[in-house]
Design a protein around this motif. Structure first.
Motif, PDB file in Angstrom:
ATOM      1  N   VAL A  51      11.015  36.810  -7.538  1.00 38.03           N
ATOM      2  CA  VAL A  51      10.692  37.451  -6.267  1.00 38.03           C
ATOM      3  C   VAL A  51       9.265  37.064  -5.904  1.00 38.03           C
ATOM      4  O   VAL A  51       8.474  36.648  -6.741  1.00 38.03           O
ATOM      5  N   GLY A  52       8.931  37.197  -4.632  1.00 41.07           N
ATOM      6  CA  GLY A  52       7.589  36.840  -4.185  1.00 41.07           C
ATOM      7  C   GLY A  52       7.358  37.294  -2.761  1.00 41.07           C
ATOM      8  O   GLY A  52       8.228  37.903  -2.120  1.00 41.07           O
ATOM      9  N   SER A  53       6.192  36.972  -2.247  1.00 41.35           N
ATOM     10  CA  SER A  53       5.830  37.378  -0.888  1.00 41.35           C
ATOM     11  C   SER A  53       6.616  36.556   0.134  1.00 41.35           C
ATOM     12  O   SER A  53       6.796  35.348  -0.013  1.00 41.35           O
ATOM     13  N   ILE A  54       7.082  37.221   1.193  1.00 38.92           N
ATOM     14  CA  ILE A  54       7.715  36.512   2.312  1.00 38.92           C
ATOM     15  C   ILE A  54       6.886  36.677   3.581  1.00 38.92           C
ATOM     16  O   ILE A  54       7.382  36.451   4.689  1.00 38.92           O
ATOM     17  N   SER A  55       5.627  37.064   3.432  1.00 41.74           N
ATOM     18  CA  SER A  55       4.742  37.170   4.598  1.00 41.74           C
ATOM     19  C   SER A  55       3.435  36.445   4.316  1.00 41.74           C
ATOM     20  O   SER A  55       3.230  35.315   4.747  1.00 41.74           O
ATOM     21  N   PHE A  56       2.538  37.074   3.551  1.00 38.25           N
ATOM     22  CA  PHE A  56       1.261  36.442   3.249  1.00 38.25           C
ATOM     23  C   PHE A  56       0.777  36.939   1.898  1.00 38.25           C
ATOM     24  O   PHE A  56       1.296  37.892   1.329  1.00 38.25           O
ATOM     25  N   ASP A  57      -0.234  36.262   1.379  1.00 38.35           N
ATOM     26  CA  ASP A  57      -0.869  36.563   0.094  1.00 38.35           C
ATOM     27  C   ASP A  57       0.010  36.158  -1.090  1.00 38.35           C
ATOM     28  O   ASP A  57       1.224  36.017  -0.986  1.00 38.35           O
ATOM     29  N   HIS A  58      -0.669  35.992  -2.207  1.00 39.73           N
ATOM     30  CA  HIS A  58      -0.063  35.506  -3.441  1.00 39.73           C
ATOM     31  C   HIS A  58       0.062  36.682  -4.401  1.00 39.73           C
ATOM     32  O   HIS A  58      -0.939  37.250  -4.829  1.00 39.73           O
TER      33      HIS A  58
ATOM     34  N   PRO B 227      -0.020  52.993 -21.247  1.00 39.73           N
ATOM     35  CA  PRO B 227       0.986  52.731 -20.216  1.00 39.73           C
ATOM     36  C   PRO B 227       0.540  51.629 -19.252  1.00 39.73           C
ATOM     37  O   PRO B 227      -0.607  51.607 -18.794  1.00 39.73           O
ATOM     38  N   GLY B 228       1.455  50.711 -18.965  1.00 39.11           N
ATOM     39  CA  GLY B 228       1.170  49.634 -18.027  1.00 39.11           C
ATOM     40  C   GLY B 228       0.381  48.483 -18.611  1.00 39.11           C
ATOM     41  O   GLY B 228       0.087  47.521 -17.900  1.00 39.11           O
ATOM     42  N   THR B 229       0.023  48.560 -19.886  1.00 39.64           N
ATOM     43  CA  THR B 229      -0.760  47.507 -20.531  1.00 39.64           C
ATOM     44  C   THR B 229       0.016  47.020 -21.741  1.00 39.64           C
ATOM     45  O   THR B 229       0.154  47.736 -22.730  1.00 39.64           O
ATOM     46  N   ALA B 230       0.528  45.806 -21.677  1.00 42.69           N
ATOM     47  CA  ALA B 230       1.474  45.338 -22.681  1.00 42.69           C
ATOM     48  C   ALA B 230       0.784  44.808 -23.928  1.00 42.69           C
ATOM     49  O   ALA B 230      -0.310  44.230 -23.855  1.00 42.69           O
ATOM     50  N   ASN B 231       1.445  45.004 -25.055  1.00 48.54           N
ATOM     51  CA  ASN B 231       1.069  44.277 -26.260  1.00 48.54           C
ATOM     52  C   ASN B 231       1.246  42.789 -26.014  1.00 48.54           C
ATOM     53  O   ASN B 231       0.395  41.980 -26.374  1.00 48.54           O
ATOM     54  N   VAL B 232       2.352  42.412 -25.371  1.00 53.05           N
ATOM     55  CA  VAL B 232       2.557  41.041 -24.911  1.00 53.05           C
ATOM     56  C   VAL B 232       3.632  41.059 -23.837  1.00 53.05           C
ATOM     57  O   VAL B 232       4.598  41.820 -23.907  1.00 53.05           O
ATOM     58  N   ASP B 233       3.432  40.237 -22.823  1.00 50.80           N
ATOM     59  CA  ASP B 233       4.448  39.952 -21.814  1.00 50.80           C
ATOM     60  C   ASP B 233       4.862  38.495 -21.953  1.00 50.80           C
ATOM     61  O   ASP B 233       4.015  37.620 -22.186  1.00 50.80           O
ATOM     62  N   PHE B 234       6.157  38.224 -21.802  1.00 51.46           N
ATOM     63  CA  PHE B 234       6.640  36.851 -21.680  1.00 51.46           C
ATOM     64  C   PHE B 234       6.949  36.615 -20.217  1.00 51.46           C
ATOM     65  O   PHE B 234       7.802  37.279 -19.625  1.00 51.46           O
ATOM     66  N   VAL B 235       6.220  35.672 -19.622  1.00 50.33           N
ATOM     67  CA  VAL B 235       6.271  35.415 -18.184  1.00 50.33           C
ATOM     68  C   VAL B 235       6.725  33.976 -17.971  1.00 50.33           C
ATOM     69  O   VAL B 235       6.275  33.061 -18.679  1.00 50.33           O
ATOM     70  N   VAL B 236       7.612  33.759 -17.010  1.00 43.05           N
ATOM     71  CA  VAL B 236       8.110  32.416 -16.741  1.00 43.05           C
ATOM     72  C   VAL B 236       7.816  32.044 -15.288  1.00 43.05           C
ATOM     73  O   VAL B 236       7.880  32.888 -14.381  1.00 43.05           O
ATOM     74  N   PHE B 237       7.452  30.771 -15.079  1.00 41.39           N
ATOM     75  CA  PHE B 237       7.196  30.239 -13.733  1.00 41.39           C
ATOM     76  C   PHE B 237       8.270  29.189 -13.449  1.00 41.39           C
ATOM     77  O   PHE B 237       8.103  28.017 -13.773  1.00 41.39           O
ATOM     78  N   PRO B 238       9.378  29.603 -12.835  1.00 46.62           N
ATOM     79  CA  PRO B 238      10.529  28.718 -12.664  1.00 46.62           C
ATOM     80  C   PRO B 238      10.468  27.951 -11.343  1.00 46.62           C
ATOM     81  O   PRO B 238       9.577  28.193 -10.505  1.00 46.62           O
ATOM     82  N   PRO B 239      11.401  27.041 -11.104  1.00 46.95           N
ATOM     83  CA  PRO B 239      11.531  26.462  -9.763  1.00 46.95           C
ATOM     84  C   PRO B 239      11.732  27.579  -8.739  1.00 46.95           C
ATOM     85  O   PRO B 239      12.465  28.540  -8.995  1.00 46.95           O
ATOM     86  N   ARG B 240      11.085  27.444  -7.588  1.00 47.74           N
ATOM     87  CA  ARG B 240      11.145  28.513  -6.596  1.00 47.74           C
ATOM     88  C   ARG B 240      10.673  27.990  -5.246  1.00 47.74           C
ATOM     89  O   ARG B 240      10.210  26.845  -5.143  1.00 47.74           O
ATOM     90  N   VAL B 241      10.772  28.825  -4.232  1.00 51.89           N
ATOM     91  CA  VAL B 241      10.361  28.470  -2.879  1.00 51.89           C
ATOM     92  C   VAL B 241       9.182  29.348  -2.488  1.00 51.89           C
ATOM     93  O   VAL B 241       9.233  30.577  -2.646  1.00 51.89           O
ATOM     94  N   LEU B 242       8.119  28.736  -1.963  1.00 50.84           N
ATOM     95  CA  LEU B 242       6.941  29.463  -1.486  1.00 50.84           C
ATOM     96  C   LEU B 242       6.941  29.438   0.038  1.00 50.84           C
ATOM     97  O   LEU B 242       7.049  28.367   0.642  1.00 50.84           O
ATOM     98  N   VAL B 243       6.807  30.615   0.652  1.00 47.88           N
ATOM     99  CA  VAL B 243       6.874  30.690   2.117  1.00 47.88           C
ATOM    100  C   VAL B 243       5.696  31.454   2.715  1.00 47.88           C
ATOM    101  O   VAL B 243       5.642  31.645   3.928  1.00 47.88           O
ATOM    102  N   MET B 244       4.741  31.888   1.885  1.00 47.28           N
ATOM    103  CA  MET B 244       3.640  32.706   2.417  1.00 47.28           C
ATOM    104  C   MET B 244       2.832  31.895   3.432  1.00 47.28           C
ATOM    105  O   MET B 244       2.392  30.786   3.138  1.00 47.28           O
ATOM    106  N   GLN B 245       2.619  32.474   4.612  1.00 48.72           N
ATOM    107  CA  GLN B 245       1.878  31.775   5.653  1.00 48.72           C
ATOM    108  C   GLN B 245       0.392  32.100   5.570  1.00 48.72           C
ATOM    109  O   GLN B 245      -0.010  33.186   5.164  1.00 48.72           O
ATOM    110  N   ASP B 246      -0.415  31.120   5.954  1.00 50.55           N
ATOM    111  CA  ASP B 246      -1.881  31.278   5.964  1.00 50.55           C
ATOM    112  C   ASP B 246      -2.380  31.786   4.619  1.00 50.55           C
ATOM    113  O   ASP B 246      -3.269  32.652   4.552  1.00 50.55           O
ATOM    114  N   THR B 247      -1.817  31.272   3.543  1.00 52.00           N
ATOM    115  CA  THR B 247      -2.121  31.730   2.194  1.00 52.00           C
ATOM    116  C   THR B 247      -2.359  30.532   1.286  1.00 52.00           C
ATOM    117  O   THR B 247      -1.676  29.512   1.408  1.00 52.00           O
ATOM    118  N   PHE B 248      -3.341  30.654   0.419  1.00 50.83           N
ATOM    119  CA  PHE B 248      -3.547  29.645  -0.618  1.00 50.83           C
ATOM    120  C   PHE B 248      -2.426  29.817  -1.640  1.00 50.83           C
ATOM    121  O   PHE B 248      -2.378  30.812  -2.375  1.00 50.83           O
TER     122      PHE B 248
END
Length: 433
Positions: free
Chosen positions: A280-287, A303-324
């Motif tokens: 999931v990601g932004s469909i308007s602006f900002d990253h 709470p809210g602070t993990a011992n470890v998170d496993f995070v993946v950056f898969p193929p995806r579509v970026l559509v945020m406008q006027d955003t780095f």
């Protein structure tokens, strides 16, 4: 690769048998089990852990795990470590080239190199990050880890994990998790194999809460796969390698320990295909923050602070406008160990290679390199951007990640990593708002 059978779902209360009627009806430990089996409980959490967090399985096996085994002796010829921070940890970002493949016969156990970590198995907190490279399957020996659960992240070569609770095949772009204490061996489906290995000393990995995202997206429970019951009944000499208290130990056994004919419970190995992650990601602006890419998390006592998170950056579509659109420049209270499975990471155009790794510790400044920054400024953000040839991941922890001496002394360490940001010239002009 032979097609295997799996059960779907995440940490369900499974029930599976390799022989009909091997599961005792209605009770866990009857006076006499079917087929002359022994009942044995394997607990991955405290007996009194809340029901939703409790991990335990009942195993019905040919011999108890304690039978037919000699005393353990130290096993010293290895690259494993569980002590971190003995040497000063530099605060700057670090990056390594891919580890080479072995030239002599090397199985998984002897092909592991500890690269970084924090915490301690004694404290039930922290992680270790290892790299592995092998060209031979484990012959005549098995392994279990009493210090933590293991996550395999293959980058090259397919593996078969033959475990007490069944068979798992795992390939690049998939992950597999072996819970604490489960005995297994690693076989190779290809001539060579290379990848990353997370050793989690803390709470077992679980799916993250979705909060405002709702009931869907990210990793869905139905896409996780757990093996069905399978067993070996082999009387022969085997070696059992154990990781206990930060060290490796060896013992002899007079039979294969993979002799569980039936089992039921929640403490079981599983695999997951990363292409099934619904980003999931932004469909308007900002990253958005990278936490939206969390596949699994090991929570801490905060709470809210993990011992470890496993995070993946898969193929995806970026559509945020006027955003780095690439990951922005940032300094983070958490520490990040990244690996690249395939393709190109969108914040680094060169130098970060498949099989390589980077470490951005607490408050170390990092972000896109100069070339990526220039391309992002010139991008037409009125059009969607398709990131296709990419698959990266991150182990993110609340504690500083300390590289081992072999990682800091390795010729794979890129001494010029900081140079990728040095061409980011001053652009400030007070006359141009």
């Amino acid at each position: 690769m032979t097609s295997l059978q799996y059960q779907t779902g995440f940490c369900n209360d499974w029930a599976t048998e390799a022989l009909p009627g091997a599961l005792p009806p209605g009770r866990n430990s009857p006076q006499a089990c079917p087929y002359g089996l022994y009942a044995e409980q394997l607990s991955g959490t405290a007996f009194t852990a809340p029901r939703v967090e409790n991990r335990r399985s009942w195993l019905y096996r040919i011999r108890p795990a304690a039978a037919g085994q000699t005393a353990f002796t130290p096993y010293e010829a290895h690259g494993w470590a569980s002590r971190f921070g003995d040497a000063p940890t530099p605060p700057e970002p670090l990056r390594w080239s891919p580890m080479g493949l072995p030239e002599t016969a090397t199985d998984f156990i002897d092909g592991v190199r500890s690269w970084a970590g924090n915490g301690s198995p004694d404290d039930l907190s922290g992680v270790a990050v290892h790299l592995y490279a092998a060209n031979a399957g484990m012959q005549g020996r098995h392994f279990y880890n009493a210090d933590g659960e293991l996550m395999f992240v293959p980058q090259q070569g397919r593996l078969r994990l033959a475990t007490e609770l069944g068979l798992i095949d795992v390939a690049p772009a998939e992950i597999a998790v072996i819970p604490r204490g489960i005995r297994f061996r690693v076989e190779l489906h290809d001539d060579t194999a290379r990848g990353y290995l997370l050793e989690n000393y803390g709470a077992p990995l679980r799916l993250p809460e979705l909060g405002p995202i709702g009931s869907n997206c990210l990793a869905n429970a139905r896409d996780f796969q757990t093996p069905v019951a399978w067993y070996e009944d082999i009387d022969s000499e085997y070696e059992l390698i154990a990781k206990f208290g930060g060290r490796l130990w060896r013992a002899s056994m007079d039979h294969s320990p993979l002799d569980v004919v039936a089992w039921h419970g929640t403490h079981a190995p599983y695999k997951y295909e990363l292409s099934r992650f619904n980003a999931v990601g932004s469909i308007s602006f900002d990253h958005p923050d990278p936490s939206i890419f969390t596949v699994l998390t090991s929570p801490s006592d905060t709470p809210g602070t993990a011992n470890v998170d496993f995070v993946v950056f898969p193929p995806r579509v970026l559509v945020m406008q006027d955003t780095f659109r690439p990951p922005w420049f940032h300094r983070n209270v958490a520490s990040e160990f990244m690996g690249l499975i395939q393709g190109v990471y969108d914040a680094k155009t060169e130098g970060f290679l498949p099989g390589g790794a980077s470490l951005h510790n607490c408050m170390s400044a990092h972000g896109p390199d100069a070339d990526t920054f220039a391309k992002a400024l010139a991008l037409d953000t009125g059009k969607p951007q398709y990131l296709r040839d990419t698959l990266a991941f991150m182990f993110e922890t609340r504690r500083v990640i300390h590289p081992t001496a072999q990682a800091l002394d390795s010729p794979l360490l890129q001494k010029d990593y900081l140079q990728c940001w040095q061409n980011l010239s001053k652009r400030f002009d007070p006359r141009q708002p």
